[in-house]
Write an enzyme that holds these catalytic residues in place. Sequence first.
Site, short mmCIF file in Angstrom:
data_model
loop_
_atom_site.label_atom_id
_atom_site.label_comp_id
_atom_site.label_asym_id
_atom_site.label_seq_id
_atom_site.Cartn_x
_atom_site.Cartn_y
_atom_site.Cartn_z
CB ALA A 62 -0.91 0.01 1.22
CG HIS A 112 -0.19 -3.51 -21.68
ND1 HIS A 112 -0.76 -4.18 -20.64
CD2 HIS A 112 0.68 -2.63 -21.12
CE1 HIS A 112 -0.26 -3.73 -19.50
NE2 HIS A 112 0.61 -2.79 -19.76
N GLY A 169 3.28 1.83 -1.94
CA GLY A 169 3.97 1.96 -3.23
C GLY A 169 3.29 2.86 -4.25
CB ALA A 174 -0.81 1.29 -3.54
CE LYS A 175 2.77 6.55 -1.81
NZ LYS A 175 4.13 7.02 -1.85
NE ARG A 207 9.46 -4.02 3.03
CZ ARG A 207 10.56 -3.95 2.31
NH1 ARG A 207 11.48 -4.87 2.47
NH2 ARG A 207 10.76 -2.99 1.43
N GLY A 231 -8.91 -3.48 -19.22
CA GLY A 231 -9.95 -2.70 -18.54
C GLY A 231 -10.22 -1.37 -19.21
CE LYS A 232 -4.90 1.73 -20.73
NZ LYS A 232 -4.75 2.99 -20.05
N1 NDP Z 1 3.79 1.60 -10.87
C1 NDP Z 1 3.17 1.34 -12.02
O1 NDP Z 1 2.80 2.23 -12.78
C2 NDP Z 1 2.90 -0.08 -12.41
C3 NDP Z 1 3.25 -1.14 -11.60
N2 NDP Z 1 2.96 -2.42 -11.96
C4 NDP Z 1 3.30 -3.54 -11.08
O2 NDP Z 1 2.65 -3.36 -9.83
C5 NDP Z 1 3.46 -3.81 -8.77
C6 NDP Z 1 3.70 -2.67 -7.81
O3 NDP Z 1 4.32 -1.61 -8.50
P1 NDP Z 1 4.85 -0.31 -7.75
O4 NDP Z 1 3.84 0.20 -6.81
O5 NDP Z 1 5.39 0.56 -8.80
O6 NDP Z 1 6.05 -0.93 -6.91
P2 NDP Z 1 6.91 -0.26 -5.78
O7 NDP Z 1 8.35 -0.43 -6.13
O8 NDP Z 1 6.43 1.09 -5.43
O9 NDP Z 1 6.67 -1.29 -4.58
C7 NDP Z 1 5.44 -1.37 -3.86
C8 NDP Z 1 5.77 -1.57 -2.39
O10 NDP Z 1 6.42 -2.82 -2.23
C9 NDP Z 1 7.39 -2.73 -1.20
N3 NDP Z 1 8.68 -3.12 -1.78
C10 NDP Z 1 9.35 -2.53 -2.78
N4 NDP Z 1 10.50 -3.17 -3.04
C11 NDP Z 1 10.55 -4.20 -2.18
C12 NDP Z 1 11.48 -5.24 -1.94
N5 NDP Z 1 12.60 -5.36 -2.68
N6 NDP Z 1 11.23 -6.12 -0.98
C13 NDP Z 1 10.10 -6.03 -0.25
N7 NDP Z 1 9.19 -5.05 -0.42
C14 NDP Z 1 9.40 -4.17 -1.37
C15 NDP Z 1 7.42 -1.30 -0.75
O11 NDP Z 1 6.65 -1.19 0.44
P3 NDP Z 1 7.26 -1.29 1.89
O12 NDP Z 1 8.70 -0.97 1.82
O13 NDP Z 1 6.46 -0.30 2.68
O14 NDP Z 1 6.99 -2.68 2.29
C16 NDP Z 1 6.74 -0.55 -1.85
O15 NDP Z 1 6.07 0.59 -1.37
C17 NDP Z 1 4.73 -4.35 -9.42
O16 NDP Z 1 4.57 -5.72 -9.63
C18 NDP Z 1 4.77 -3.62 -10.75
O17 NDP Z 1 5.48 -4.35 -11.71
C19 NDP Z 1 2.30 -2.69 -13.12
C20 NDP Z 1 1.93 -1.70 -13.97
C21 NDP Z 1 2.23 -0.32 -13.72
O1 LIG Z 2 1.97 -1.63 -17.62
C1 LIG Z 2 2.49 -0.58 -17.91
O2 LIG Z 2 1.70 0.39 -18.41
C2 LIG Z 2 2.12 1.73 -18.36
C3 LIG Z 2 1.22 2.48 -19.32
O3 LIG Z 2 -0.10 2.41 -18.88
P1 LIG Z 2 -1.15 3.53 -19.33
O4 LIG Z 2 -2.43 3.03 -18.81
O5 LIG Z 2 -0.68 4.80 -18.69
O6 LIG Z 2 -1.08 3.62 -20.80
C4 LIG Z 2 3.56 1.90 -18.72
O7 LIG Z 2 3.97 3.24 -18.48
C5 LIG Z 2 4.40 0.99 -17.86
O8 LIG Z 2 5.75 1.04 -18.30
C6 LIG Z 2 3.93 -0.43 -17.96
O9 LIG Z 2 4.59 -1.22 -16.98
#
Ligand code: NDP
Ligand SMILES: O=C1O[C@H](COP(=O)(O)O)[C@@H](O)[C@H](O)[C@H]1O
Length: 597
Positions: free
Chosen positions: A118, A346, A120, A123-124, A151, A287-288
């Site tokens: 949450a 995608h 990360g 999530a936000k 964590r 979902g788009k």
């Molecule tokens: N961000 C995006 O736009 C997208 C993300 N995704 C996928 O969604 C998932 C989450 O992405 P995102 O939120 O960007 O990821 P983050 O890197 O922000 O990680 C999410 C949370 O996981 C915990 N975390 C990060 N690294 C580690 C680690 N090495 N070991 C244990 N805990 C860790 C942290 O929380 P804490 O330290 O508080 O435990 C962090 O806030 C991933 O699988 C990503 O590939 C898919 C599409 C788009």
């Molecule tokens: O899954 C992903 O998608 C985004 C693009 O998503 P969009 O809904 O904004 O078009 C991409 O930026 C990211 O690299 C990829 O992991």
Amino acid sequence: METIPWSRVRSYAAGLPSSTSSHFISGLKRAEAVPLAPKKFLPAKLSCHPKSCVNALMGFEDGRLSSSSGATATTISPVEEDSPLKTLKYESLSFPSSEERKNLNENDATVSIVVVGASGDLAKKKIFPALFSLFYEDCLPEHFTIHGYARSKMTDAELRNMVSETLTCRIDKRVSRVEKMDQFLKRCFYHSGQYDSMQNFVELDRKMKQHEGGRVSNRLFYLSIPPNIFIDAVRCASMSASSGNGWTRVIVEKPFGRDSESSAALTKSLKQYLEEDQIFRIDHYLGKELVENLSVLRFSNLIFEPLWSRQYIRNVQLIFSEDFGTEGRGGYFDNYGIIRDIMQNHLLQILALFAMETPVSLDAEDIRNEKVKVLRSMRPLTLDDVVIGQYKSHTKGGTSFPAYTDDKTVPKGSLTPTFAAAALFIDNSRWDGVPFLMKAGKALHNKRAEIRVQFRHVPGNLYNRNLGTGLDRATNELVIRVQPDEAIYLKINNKVPGLGMRLDRSNLNLHYAARYSKEIPDAYERLLLDAIGGERRLFIRSDELDAAWALFTPLLKELEEKKITPECYPYGSRGPIGAHYLAARYNVRWGDLGVEQ
Ligand SMILES: NC(=O)C1=CN([C@@H]2O[C@H](COP(=O)(O)OP(=O)(O)OC[C@H]3O[C@@H](n4cnc5c(N)ncnc54)[C@H](OP(=O)(O)O)[C@@H]3O)[C@@H](O)[C@H]2O)C=CC1
Ligand SMILES: O=C1O[C@H](COP(=O)(O)O)[C@@H](O)[C@H](O)[C@H]1O
């Protein structure tokens, strides 16, 4: 006392109507009440799959099934001393009669949504805003709570603060947003814990139970964490915090592995703790709005489907571009590259929906069956079918834009592609010989996702002389602009009004902003709602995933083994020139290049 092997339990369940059998199995596993199960179906002893026993055990508290499910059981005890979770003894297990079940009010069920990770980025940016939009639109069940889990140390108040401050969604400017937000935040809680700690998940379970207040509890875990900790979290969630008397579902974010082997290993590990129907592999492009509309366009309009084949379609283009680089996600991206990040999931999902045969029904399994057939009819990619690129720094109007390798989280000299173009073929009777061209890139000149369908020439040259352009460029083109500014338009040749006979290219345009006043929901809203409702249509089944990886794995291996150097392209450009040569080889011109779009 009879011992029933798990296989027999399953075969008994298979004899039930399909709508009941999976419920029945999960009912057994979680010792949940099941409508069609005969009273006292089970003799005294049930020997089943260890995982199922673990889940079954969870359904009981102090040897009794939680009362909200309506079933009762007494004296449940492990019968194998050394391995208490392998075999359980049920001395009597009875299910409520259908009459009794009528008294169980379905609306009394609760949904607890756990956002794992949450703290990360995803999530936000996406999950909390989507949940708030659903709440604002009254789409969430009456009884629900949201539990952030990560964590990082945070109080409930701090999580609520984070959610309200970072919340950007379509609801932002709506009336009563503030009151609604207050109501929403009261349903949000935070629990700090490790992803591999059973104890921490037991504590989470305890908290959820307090909020569930004895109702039937349904639980949705959203794994918004890096993939290397998926399995730890799934193990702990399924063994220590799954629902005792309702469903437990897990949304798994991409990446689902890096290749066929790692993806199969991930699926195998997930299936140690979950059944396939509990796993919701998310591809947010499904979902788009316009991707969801693809099937409607094809199958509910007479005019498209007859043209949807090699007979009339010259080529299909699936184009994704972003006008920014990896910014902040270079660490993740470098391990995957654009082919795994965008194409294998995608764009390939869109292609499958575009090219599949008419499904038997709109049921999830019927649709996914058709998608798998398309994927399995495709030729695995080879190096010859692909061009890769990587962006370099570029200065424009006094502003300089970084190269991919300037990102501090990217290793110097990285060969990871940030751009790729590929030609794919479906070897079936409908699409034989039609090139499906894909193009995906970061740090390009615009942000766009679209499908372009270029049709063949009109036979005969009746109006050839009147065309303002060559015959080759005057063919019909259907464009489905997935984002931004959603639209579906068809390029046609039209007579320019006046006394002469001059034709131009004009668009029959369904521009969503002009046609519909309602804003378009974010993809995550639809997908979360579907997961809560148990609708699997827009989630990836494991055989789809296997077929998708089978297409790309040989190419990815070859690129990495041969250390193929990507072609450079300047940040903000249209990508490497090689993409044009690739298209030209198949007698294709990218549709997104002209001034007129
Ligand atoms: N961000 C995006 O736009 C997208 C993300 N995704 C996928 O969604 C998932 C989450 O992405 P995102 O939120 O960007 O990821 P983050 O890197 O922000 O990680 C999410 C949370 O996981 C915990 N975390 C990060 N690294 C580690 C680690 N090495 N070991 C244990 N805990 C860790 C942290 O929380 P804490 O330290 O508080 O435990 C962090 O806030 C991933 O699988 C990503 O590939 C898919 C599409 C788009
Ligand atoms: O899954 C992903 O998608 C985004 C693009 O998503 P969009 O809904 O904004 O078009 C991409 O930026 C990211 O690299 C990829 O992991």
